[in-house]
Design a protein around this motif. Structure first.
Motif, PDB file in Angstrom:
ATOM      1  N   SER A 195       0.831  -1.206   0.000  1.00  0.00           N
ATOM      2  CA  SER A 195       0.000   0.000   0.000  1.00  0.00           C
ATOM      3  C   SER A 195       0.864   1.253   0.000  1.00  0.00           C
ATOM      4  O   SER A 195       0.565   2.232  -0.688  1.00  0.00           O
ATOM      5  CB  SER A 195      -0.924   0.005   1.222  1.00  0.00           C
ATOM      6  N   LYS A 196       1.938   1.228   0.771  1.00  0.00           N
ATOM      7  CA  LYS A 196       2.846   2.380   0.805  1.00  0.00           C
ATOM      8  C   LYS A 196       3.489   2.596  -0.562  1.00  0.00           C
ATOM      9  O   LYS A 196       3.558   3.725  -1.063  1.00  0.00           O
ATOM     10  CB  LYS A 196       3.924   2.174   1.863  1.00  0.00           C
ATOM     11  N   ILE A 197       3.947   1.511  -1.175  1.00  0.00           N
ATOM     12  CA  ILE A 197       4.574   1.625  -2.492  1.00  0.00           C
ATOM     13  C   ILE A 197       3.572   2.146  -3.515  1.00  0.00           C
ATOM     14  O   ILE A 197       3.885   3.011  -4.342  1.00  0.00           O
ATOM     15  CB  ILE A 197       5.143   0.260  -2.928  1.00  0.00           C
ATOM     16  N   LEU A 198       2.347   1.633  -3.448  1.00  0.00           N
ATOM     17  CA  LEU A 198       1.315   2.066  -4.377  1.00  0.00           C
ATOM     18  C   LEU A 198       0.984   3.541  -4.177  1.00  0.00           C
ATOM     19  O   LEU A 198       0.788   4.286  -5.144  1.00  0.00           O
ATOM     20  CB  LEU A 198       0.062   1.213  -4.186  1.00  0.00           C
ATOM     21  N   ALA A 199       0.936   3.975  -2.922  1.00  0.00           N
ATOM     22  CA  ALA A 199       0.661   5.384  -2.643  1.00  0.00           C
ATOM     23  C   ALA A 199       1.767   6.277  -3.188  1.00  0.00           C
ATOM     24  O   ALA A 199       1.507   7.347  -3.749  1.00  0.00           O
ATOM     25  CB  ALA A 199       0.502   5.593  -1.138  1.00  0.00           C
ATOM     26  N   GLU A 200       3.009   5.843  -3.019  1.00  0.00           N
ATOM     27  CA  GLU A 200       4.141   6.616  -3.534  1.00  0.00           C
ATOM     28  C   GLU A 200       4.080   6.704  -5.058  1.00  0.00           C
ATOM     29  O   GLU A 200       4.303   7.769  -5.648  1.00  0.00           O
ATOM     30  CB  GLU A 200       5.458   5.967  -3.096  1.00  0.00           C
ATOM     31  N   ALA A 201       3.790   5.577  -5.693  1.00  0.00           N
ATOM     32  CA  ALA A 201       3.712   5.567  -7.155  1.00  0.00           C
ATOM     33  C   ALA A 201       2.566   6.439  -7.642  1.00  0.00           C
ATOM     34  O   ALA A 201       2.693   7.179  -8.622  1.00  0.00           O
ATOM     35  CB  ALA A 201       3.541   4.131  -7.653  1.00  0.00           C
ATOM     36  N   ASN A 202       1.450   6.366  -6.929  1.00  0.00           N
ATOM     37  CA  ASN A 202       0.288   7.153  -7.322  1.00  0.00           C
ATOM     38  C   ASN A 202       0.550   8.646  -7.173  1.00  0.00           C
ATOM     39  O   ASN A 202       0.162   9.452  -8.016  1.00  0.00           O
ATOM     40  CB  ASN A 202      -0.921   6.740  -6.483  1.00  0.00           C
ATOM     41  N   ALA A 203       1.238   9.021  -6.085  1.00  0.00           N
ATOM     42  CA  ALA A 203       1.579  10.430  -5.892  1.00  0.00           C
ATOM     43  C   ALA A 203       2.531  10.904  -6.983  1.00  0.00           C
ATOM     44  O   ALA A 203       2.416  12.027  -7.485  1.00  0.00           O
ATOM     45  CB  ALA A 203       2.204  10.620  -4.514  1.00  0.00           C
ATOM     46  N   LEU A 204       3.457  10.040  -7.359  1.00  0.00           N
ATOM     47  CA  LEU A 204       4.421  10.398  -8.398  1.00  0.00           C
ATOM     48  C   LEU A 204       3.737  10.602  -9.744  1.00  0.00           C
ATOM     49  O   LEU A 204       4.054  11.517 -10.501  1.00  0.00           O
ATOM     50  CB  LEU A 204       5.484   9.303  -8.508  1.00  0.00           C
ATOM     51  N   LEU A 205       2.783   9.744 -10.031  1.00  0.00           N
ATOM     52  CA  LEU A 205       2.085   9.816 -11.312  1.00  0.00           C
ATOM     53  C   LEU A 205       0.919  10.800 -11.299  1.00  0.00           C
ATOM     54  O   LEU A 205       0.291  11.035 -12.324  1.00  0.00           O
ATOM     55  CB  LEU A 205       1.568   8.426 -11.694  1.00  0.00           C
ATOM     56  N   LYS A 206       0.623  11.335 -10.104  1.00  0.00           N
ATOM     57  CA  LYS A 206      -0.445  12.330  -9.946  1.00  0.00           C
ATOM     58  C   LYS A 206      -1.773  11.805 -10.481  1.00  0.00           C
ATOM     59  O   LYS A 206      -2.436  12.437 -11.307  1.00  0.00           O
ATOM     60  CB  LYS A 206      -0.069  13.636 -10.644  1.00  0.00           C
ATOM     61  N   LEU A 207      -2.146  10.620  -9.962  1.00  0.00           N
ATOM     62  CA  LEU A 207      -3.379   9.997 -10.414  1.00  0.00           C
ATOM     63  C   LEU A 207      -4.586  10.354  -9.557  1.00  0.00           C
ATOM     64  O   LEU A 207      -5.676   9.842  -9.783  1.00  0.00           O
ATOM     65  CB  LEU A 207      -3.215   8.470 -10.415  1.00  0.00           C
TER      66      LEU A 207
END
Length: 215
Positions: A163-175
């Motif tokens: 979940s943490k990794i997914l949140a980081e990726a999502n923040a990076l991609l600005k989804l």
């Protein structure tokens, strides 16, 4: 935990009734001040698996949490159902329910209550089962095993880290669909993503409630 440093912010003593919310507010405001400096990566909301109520009795508490931290508090929340080795209750015909249906029904009640408190019917917070009772079955490696055969602790850790990794990726991609709530400074993400992650990590298909089977 598994070689990874984890900081836990505990909130003991939160109570569900309307009359207890002033008490809860004091605790939660204290937590809010603390997390301004250290926003949490994961929020773990704990409830009991063996609670039979379906009347959303925890709604006052859920609304207090939402009011203080903002609805985005639930966007990266995992629901932990404790006492997960509890025996399923008897069904309407007097025969015991299956364990998987027991978990599905309780999960549905908690998830629905969170959706209502957050005002977002898209939310599907992932569920993780938790059991620390000494009578719980233990495997050869010393891990506690649930009645469905799941070793719960590695599953919770995997869900948290993923979940943490997914949140980081999502923040990076600005989804994100919308800007984060001002009340809550932690990272947020599109509400359906936690449920997608939980579904991918499920070891077996999730059962549907009877009223959902023909929808």
């Amino acid at each position: 935990v598994q070689g990874i440093k984890v900081r836990v912010i505990d909130t003991p003593g939160l109570l569900p009734s309307w009359s207890d919310q002033r008490h809860n507010e004091k605790i939660l405001h204290s937590v809010k001040r603390f997390i301004k400096k250290s926003p949490p990566d994961i929020v773990l909301y704990l409830d009991r698996l063996d609670t039979q109520s379906r009347d959303f009795s925890d709604m006052p508490l859920l609304r207090t949490i939402t009011d203080i931290f903002g609805p985005s508090i639930w966007f990266n929340a995992i629901v932990g159902l404790t006492h997960a080795a509890s025996a399923p209750p008897d069904g309407p015909n007097g025969t015991p329910s299956s364990y998987d249906m027991f978990v599905t029904q309780r999960s549905h009640v908690v998830q629905q209550a969170i959706r209502q408190a957050a005002g977002d019917m898209r939310l599907m917070n992932p569920i993780s089962l938790v059991e620390n009772h000494s009578a719980c079955r233990i495997d050869t490696s010393g891990q506690r095993v649930l009645p469905n055969g799941q070793v719960w602790k590695p599953h919770l850790l995997l869900l948290s880290f993923a979940s943490k990794i997914l949140a980081e990726a999502n923040a990076l991609l600005k989804l994100q669909d919308s800007p984060p709530e001002k009340h809550y400074t932690a990272r947020t993400r599109v509400p359906p993503l936690p449920y997608l992650l939980s579904t991918l990590l499920q070891s077996r298909p999730q059962l549907k409630l009877p009223e959902e089977q023909f929808s």
